[in-house]
Scaffold this motif. Structure first.
Motif, PDB file in Angstrom:
ATOM      1  N   PRO A  71      23.435 -40.993   4.764  1.00 11.04           N
ATOM      2  CA  PRO A  71      22.508 -41.423   3.713  1.00 11.04           C
ATOM      3  C   PRO A  71      21.130 -40.763   3.826  1.00 11.04           C
ATOM      4  N   ALA A  72      20.641 -40.565   5.054  1.00 11.42           N
ATOM      5  CA  ALA A  72      19.326 -39.931   5.229  1.00 11.42           C
ATOM      6  C   ALA A  72      19.341 -38.513   4.676  1.00 11.42           C
ATOM      7  N   ILE A  73      20.400 -37.786   4.951  1.00 12.12           N
ATOM      8  CA  ILE A  73      20.513 -36.421   4.442  1.00 12.12           C
ATOM      9  C   ILE A  73      20.660 -36.433   2.924  1.00 12.12           C
ATOM     10  N   ALA A  74      21.478 -37.345   2.415  1.00 17.25           N
ATOM     11  CA  ALA A  74      21.660 -37.434   0.960  1.00 17.25           C
ATOM     12  C   ALA A  74      20.337 -37.747   0.264  1.00 17.25           C
ATOM     13  N   VAL A  75      19.575 -38.679   0.825  1.00 17.49           N
ATOM     14  CA  VAL A  75      18.270 -39.020   0.242  1.00 17.49           C
ATOM     15  C   VAL A  75      17.329 -37.829   0.324  1.00 17.49           C
ATOM     16  N   ALA A  76      17.291 -37.163   1.473  1.00 19.83           N
ATOM     17  CA  ALA A  76      16.412 -36.005   1.632  1.00 19.83           C
ATOM     18  C   ALA A  76      16.766 -34.904   0.639  1.00 19.83           C
ATOM     19  N   ILE A  77      18.041 -34.599   0.513  1.00 18.42           N
ATOM     20  CA  ILE A  77      18.467 -33.556  -0.426  1.00 18.42           C
ATOM     21  C   ILE A  77      18.143 -33.966  -1.856  1.00 18.42           C
ATOM     22  N   ALA A  78      18.409 -35.228  -2.193  1.00 19.05           N
ATOM     23  CA  ALA A  78      18.112 -35.703  -3.552  1.00 19.05           C
ATOM     24  C   ALA A  78      16.617 -35.637  -3.844  1.00 19.05           C
ATOM     25  N   LEU A  79      15.789 -36.045  -2.887  1.00 23.05           N
ATOM     26  CA  LEU A  79      14.343 -36.003  -3.089  1.00 23.05           C
ATOM     27  C   LEU A  79      13.837 -34.574  -3.257  1.00 23.05           C
ATOM     28  N   PHE A  80      14.293 -33.680  -2.400  1.00 16.80           N
ATOM     29  CA  PHE A  80      13.843 -32.288  -2.507  1.00 16.80           C
ATOM     30  C   PHE A  80      14.368 -31.632  -3.780  1.00 16.80           C
ATOM     31  N   ALA A  81      15.598 -31.941  -4.160  1.00 20.16           N
ATOM     32  CA  ALA A  81      16.140 -31.388  -5.413  1.00 20.16           C
ATOM     33  C   ALA A  81      15.361 -31.910  -6.609  1.00 20.16           C
ATOM     34  N   ALA A  82      15.083 -33.206  -6.615  1.00 20.50           N
ATOM     35  CA  ALA A  82      14.317 -33.790  -7.725  1.00 20.50           C
ATOM     36  C   ALA A  82      12.902 -33.208  -7.774  1.00 20.50           C
ATOM     37  N   ALA A  83      12.272 -33.094  -6.624  1.00 18.92           N
ATOM     38  CA  ALA A  83      10.930 -32.512  -6.580  1.00 18.92           C
ATOM     39  C   ALA A  83      10.955 -31.061  -7.048  1.00 18.92           C
ATOM     40  N   GLY A  84      11.981 -30.324  -6.635  1.00 20.53           N
ATOM     41  CA  GLY A  84      12.107 -28.933  -7.064  1.00 20.53           C
ATOM     42  C   GLY A  84      12.302 -28.808  -8.562  1.00 20.53           C
ATOM     43  N   VAL A 116      14.210 -27.317   4.217  1.00 17.69           N
ATOM     44  CA  VAL A 116      15.084 -26.835   5.291  1.00 17.69           C
ATOM     45  C   VAL A 116      14.628 -27.406   6.633  1.00 17.69           C
ATOM     46  N   ILE A 117      13.331 -27.424   6.860  1.00 24.88           N
ATOM     47  CA  ILE A 117      12.801 -27.966   8.121  1.00 24.88           C
ATOM     48  C   ILE A 117      13.151 -29.448   8.243  1.00 24.88           C
ATOM     49  N   ALA A 118      12.964 -30.193   7.158  1.00 26.33           N
ATOM     50  CA  ALA A 118      13.289 -31.629   7.181  1.00 26.33           C
ATOM     51  C   ALA A 118      14.768 -31.840   7.495  1.00 26.33           C
ATOM     52  N   LEU A 119      15.623 -31.049   6.886  1.00 27.24           N
ATOM     53  CA  LEU A 119      17.060 -31.184   7.158  1.00 27.24           C
ATOM     54  C   LEU A 119      17.388 -30.849   8.606  1.00 27.24           C
ATOM     55  N   ARG A 120      16.707 -29.849   9.172  1.00 28.17           N
ATOM     56  CA  ARG A 120      16.954 -29.512  10.576  1.00 28.17           C
ATOM     57  C   ARG A 120      16.531 -30.650  11.491  1.00 28.17           C
ATOM     58  N   ILE A 121      15.445 -31.326  11.153  1.00 26.47           N
ATOM     59  CA  ILE A 121      14.948 -32.404  12.011  1.00 26.47           C
ATOM     60  C   ILE A 121      15.885 -33.604  11.981  1.00 26.47           C
ATOM     61  N   ILE A 122      16.365 -33.989  10.803  1.00 27.11           N
ATOM     62  CA  ILE A 122      17.201 -35.194  10.724  1.00 27.11           C
ATOM     63  C   ILE A 122      18.669 -34.911  10.996  1.00 27.11           C
ATOM     64  N   PHE A 124      21.907 -34.131  13.065  1.00 32.86           N
ATOM     65  CA  PHE A 124      22.402 -34.294  14.426  1.00 32.86           C
ATOM     66  C   PHE A 124      23.722 -33.586  14.648  1.00 32.86           C
ATOM     67  N   HIS A 125      24.627 -33.719  13.705  1.00 35.16           N
ATOM     68  CA  HIS A 125      25.930 -33.106  13.951  1.00 35.16           C
ATOM     69  C   HIS A 125      26.573 -32.597  12.664  1.00 35.16           C
ATOM     70  N   ALA A 126      26.807 -33.487  11.725  1.00 37.31           N
ATOM     71  CA  ALA A 126      27.573 -33.115  10.533  1.00 37.31           C
ATOM     72  C   ALA A 126      26.908 -31.964   9.785  1.00 37.31           C
ATOM     73  N   LEU A 127      25.635 -32.083   9.536  1.00 40.04           N
ATOM     74  CA  LEU A 127      24.938 -31.034   8.804  1.00 40.04           C
ATOM     75  C   LEU A 127      24.703 -29.798   9.669  1.00 40.04           C
ATOM     76  N   ASP A 128      24.668 -29.989  10.988  1.00 42.49           N
ATOM     77  CA  ASP A 128      24.483 -28.850  11.895  1.00 42.49           C
ATOM     78  C   ASP A 128      25.560 -27.796  11.692  1.00 42.49           C
ATOM     79  N   ARG A 129      26.785 -28.251  11.356  1.00 47.58           N
ATOM     80  CA  ARG A 129      27.877 -27.285  11.130  1.00 47.58           C
ATOM     81  C   ARG A 129      27.558 -26.366   9.969  1.00 47.58           C
ATOM     82  N   PHE A 130      26.861 -26.901   8.954  1.00 45.51           N
ATOM     83  CA  PHE A 130      26.488 -26.068   7.809  1.00 45.51           C
ATOM     84  C   PHE A 130      25.233 -25.249   8.104  1.00 45.51           C
ATOM     85  N   LEU A 131      24.255 -25.889   8.743  1.00 44.47           N
ATOM     86  CA  LEU A 131      22.998 -25.201   9.017  1.00 44.47           C
ATOM     87  C   LEU A 131      23.154 -24.095  10.053  1.00 44.47           C
ATOM     88  N   ASN A 132      23.930 -24.361  11.097  1.00 48.23           N
ATOM     89  CA  ASN A 132      24.030 -23.419  12.212  1.00 48.23           C
ATOM     90  C   ASN A 132      25.424 -22.837  12.399  1.00 48.23           C
TER      91      ASN A 132
END
Length: 168
Positions: A71-84, A116-122, A124-132
């Motif tokens: 949920p934290a990642i979903a909220v972060a992505i939604a907020l950044f997408a909406a702001a963008g 991108v920085i915010a996503l890297r900070i929050i 831990f694992h699931a998104l790391d597979r996509f980011l790294n």
């Protein structure tokens, strides 16, 4: 290199008596990149990520981190997408001219980098597979945004100094 190009763009904006917000924005972007350099040198992102992990461990939430992270990642992505999208709409409605658009686009690329920085900070694992993972989306976002800012700064300098002529 990006910070230097932004300082140069700010200097050209002042020297060629461009709108005041141009020089202020280029200076702010240069400071943003200088801060990014410092945070990378001291490992601030890693410290924040580790602090978040320690907090989850202390609160007994580490085992449920995926339930929190999703949920934290979903909220972060939604907020950044909406702001963008809001920023693009605002720019499209209010800003015209190559110089103004170059400054606004560089600012937008900085916003993408913050995302991108915010996503890297929050992450831990699931998104790391996509980011790294094999695609290195982390690098694409980070270096892509940096390259975009550099390109817009160079483009802006070219317009302001007359090296890039107006299309007829």
């Amino acid at each position: 290199m990006v910070a230097f190009a932004c300082v140069k763009a700010a200097g050209e904006a002042r020297a060629k008596r461009q709108q005041g917000w141009h020089a202020k924005t280029w200076t702010s972007i240069a400071i943003f990149f200088a801060i990014l350099i410092i945070t990378r040198l001291v490992g601030l992102e890693d410290l924040l990520r580790e602090g978040l992990r320690e907090w989850l461990q202390a609160e007994g939430l580490r085992d449920r981190r995926r339930a929190i992270q999703g949920p934290a990642i979903a909220v972060a992505i939604a907020l950044f997408a909406a702001a963008g999208m809001l920023a693009v709409y605002w720019v499209a409605q209010r800003i015209s001219g190559r110089r103004n658009i170059a400054v606004a686009a560089a600012l937008g690329a900085c916003g993408a980098m913050v995302g991108v920085i915010a996503l890297r900070i929050i992450s831990f694992h699931a998104l790391d597979r996509f980011l790294n993972g094999p695609l290195k989306l982390n690098w694409v976002g980070d270096m892509g945004a940096s390259f975009a800012v550099l390109a817009f700064a160079i483009y802006y300098i070219g317009i302001v100094t007359g090296r890039i002529a107006r299309k007829r």
